[in-house]
Write an enzyme that holds these catalytic residues in place. Structure first.
Site, PDB file in Angstrom:
ATOM      1  N   TYR A 163       3.887   3.096  -6.697  1.00  0.00           N
ATOM      2  CA  TYR A 163       3.674   1.763  -6.129  1.00  0.00           C
ATOM      3  C   TYR A 163       4.254   0.674  -7.024  1.00  0.00           C
ATOM      4  O   TYR A 163       4.569  -0.415  -6.566  1.00  0.00           O
ATOM      5  CB  TYR A 163       2.168   1.488  -5.971  1.00  0.00           C
ATOM      6  N   LYS A 178       0.803  17.163  -8.156  1.00  0.00           N
ATOM      7  CA  LYS A 178       1.870  18.011  -7.601  1.00  0.00           C
ATOM      8  C   LYS A 178       2.647  18.551  -8.790  1.00  0.00           C
ATOM      9  O   LYS A 178       3.854  18.317  -8.951  1.00  0.00           O
ATOM     10  CB  LYS A 178       2.735  17.175  -6.635  1.00  0.00           C
ATOM     11  N   ASP A 189      -0.948  19.211  -1.671  1.00  0.00           N
ATOM     12  CA  ASP A 189      -0.807  19.775  -0.318  1.00  0.00           C
ATOM     13  C   ASP A 189      -2.021  20.649   0.005  1.00  0.00           C
ATOM     14  O   ASP A 189      -2.596  20.585   1.099  1.00  0.00           O
ATOM     15  CB  ASP A 189       0.525  20.526  -0.141  1.00  0.00           C
ATOM     16  N   ASP A 238      -4.116   7.095  -1.974  1.00  0.00           N
ATOM     17  CA  ASP A 238      -3.978   6.312  -0.742  1.00  0.00           C
ATOM     18  C   ASP A 238      -4.036   7.242   0.469  1.00  0.00           C
ATOM     19  O   ASP A 238      -4.792   7.025   1.417  1.00  0.00           O
ATOM     20  CB  ASP A 238      -2.648   5.554  -0.766  1.00  0.00           C
ATOM     21  N   ASP A 245      -7.457   8.089   3.266  1.00  0.00           N
ATOM     22  CA  ASP A 245      -7.428   7.917   4.725  1.00  0.00           C
ATOM     23  C   ASP A 245      -7.862   9.206   5.415  1.00  0.00           C
ATOM     24  O   ASP A 245      -8.603   9.188   6.397  1.00  0.00           O
ATOM     25  CB  ASP A 245      -6.015   7.548   5.220  1.00  0.00           C
TER      26      ASP A 245
HETATM   27  C1  IPM Z   1      -4.936   0.770   0.927  1.00  0.00           C
HETATM   28  C2  IPM Z   1      -3.752   0.271   1.708  1.00  0.00           C
HETATM   29  C3  IPM Z   1      -2.761  -0.380   0.761  1.00  0.00           C
HETATM   30  C4  IPM Z   1      -2.340   0.662  -0.237  1.00  0.00           C
HETATM   31  C5  IPM Z   1      -1.549  -1.027   1.444  1.00  0.00           C
HETATM   32  C6  IPM Z   1      -1.934  -2.004   2.526  1.00  0.00           C
HETATM   33  C7  IPM Z   1      -0.627  -1.669   0.450  1.00  0.00           C
HETATM   34  O1  IPM Z   1      -3.175   1.294   2.443  1.00  0.00           O
HETATM   35  O2  IPM Z   1      -5.589  -0.048   0.253  1.00  0.00           O
HETATM   36  O3  IPM Z   1      -5.218   1.958   1.001  1.00  0.00           O
HETATM   37  O4  IPM Z   1      -1.457   1.474   0.056  1.00  0.00           O
HETATM   38  O5  IPM Z   1      -2.894   0.668  -1.330  1.00  0.00           O
HETATM   39 MG    MG Z   2      -4.309   3.088   2.419  1.00  0.00          MG
END
Ligand code: IPM
Ligand code: MG
Length: 355
Positions: free
Chosen positions: A142, A191, A223, A247, A251
């Protein structure tokens, strides 16, 4: 006590959910005798529209002068055409870096009341899960060098991942400390079969492990981890991983809890000042319709009370109110599966009533 809280409402559903959390904090303040003073600052698309910049200096200064910061979400289709350095998302990375918030805590647990929303098989759901994802937040790909250049096939773009020993060590320590307070099991995800940064990551995590003989540590390739999260999530206690893997995996973890609308997060550094935000995005498709689930942001405010202000009873009161409301069957649209759904305001009212 008086606490100064910076508000970064942001874009899309951001303003609605932040205002819900503010109402809950005010109710907690009244009940327990604390004064929360809220100051809004611009960020993301809203800041671009007003000032031409996604992260104005006043916002950074304001956040640094606050005791803690609550953020909604940034981004939306309107600003998608802007170049990378002017995008709303850049502001999020910018504020995390400016506040030196290298730790991102993303708890993912299955609420008994939401078991039916979990997309996993019944025998997996029955075992439940309670995971703490510790994501490194100010390093890795990032923040590495990026750009465009001419390569073998003409124009190409590149992003680079870089991790220093220091960055790995400090996030590993946070994860070990967290594991020590929980079930004493740490899974470090990398990884290392491909990436040099992951090989350093693994080496350093094991060096730090020597300071925590009471914590069981295990390495897992990313993975495989993605698969294990849906195959057997109850095996995880604390997970520590890099910025990008964290990240993605957070999710995935959110989905097995039933809804991404439920997951709170805390971004922390070396001071008590943190940045608290739901892990979901700005959901432009439902913005302004009063449909958003405010729970992730309300729980983020609860994390703020605990981590930034050491107000454990107050924090627990919010968590208990959310539990109670969910147990009573109240739902926003994302977790109602076609059944009766409350609006953002109605859900917030219910949580305040349960306080
Ligand atoms: C998160 C989001 C952010 C990230 C984006 C919006 C930059 O996906 O906070 O998880 O990738 O960190
Ligand atoms: Mg995110």
């Amino acid at each position: 006590m008086q606490y100064k809280i910076g508000l970064l409402r942001g874009d899309g559903i951001g303003p609605e959910i932040v205002d819900s959390a503010v109402r809950v904090l005010e109710a907690v303040g009244n009940k327990y005798g604390h004064e929360f003073v809220f100051t809004p600052y611009l960020i993301g698309g809203a800041a671009i529209d007003a000032t031409g910049k996604p992260l104005p200096e006043e916002t950074v200064e304001g956040c640094l002068a606050s005791d803690s910061v609550l953020l909604g979400a940034v981004g939306g289709p309107k600003w998608d055409i802007l170049p990378g350095h002017l995008r709303p998302e850049k502001a999020l990375l910018g504020i995390r870096a400016a506040m030196e918030l290298f730790t991102n805590l993303r708890p993912a647990k299955l609420y008994p009341a939401l078991k039916a929303e979990c997309p996993l098989r019944e025998d997996i759901v029955d075992k439940g899960f309670d995971i703490m994802i510790v994501r490194e937040l100010t390093g890795g790909i990032y923040f590495g060098e990026r750009g465009y250049r001419q390569g073998k096939y003409g124009e190409e773009a590149y992003d680079t991942e870089c991790y220093s020993r220091m960055e790995i060590e400090r996030i590993a320590r946070v994860a070990f400390e967290s594991a020590r307070k929980r079930r004493k099991k740490l899974t470090s995800i990398d990884k290392a079969n491909v990436l040099e940064t992951s090989r350093l990551w693994r080496k350093v995590v094991h060096e730090v492990a020597a300071e925590y003989p009471d914590v069981e540590v295990q390495d897992m390739l990313v993975d495989n981890a993605a698969m294990q999260l849906v195959r057997n999530p109850s095996q995880f206690d604390v997970i520590v991983t890099s910025n990008m893997f964290g990240d993605i995996l957070s999710d995935e973890a959110s989905q097995i809890t039933g809804s991404i609308g439920m997951l709170e997060s805390a971004s922390l550094g070396n001071t008590k000042r943190g940045l608290y935000e739901p892990i979901h995005g700005s959901a432009p498709d439902i913005a302004g319709q009063g449909k958003a689930n405010p729970i992730a942001t309300i729980l983020s405010a609860a994390m703020m009370l605990l981590y930034s202000f050491d107000l454990a009873a107050e924090s627990n009161a919010i968590v208990a109110a959310v539990d109670k409301v969910l147990a009573s069957g109240l739902r926003t649209a994302d977790i109602a599966r076609g059944g009766d759904a409350l609006s953002t305001t109605q859900m917030t009212d219910a949580i305040i009533a349960a306080l």
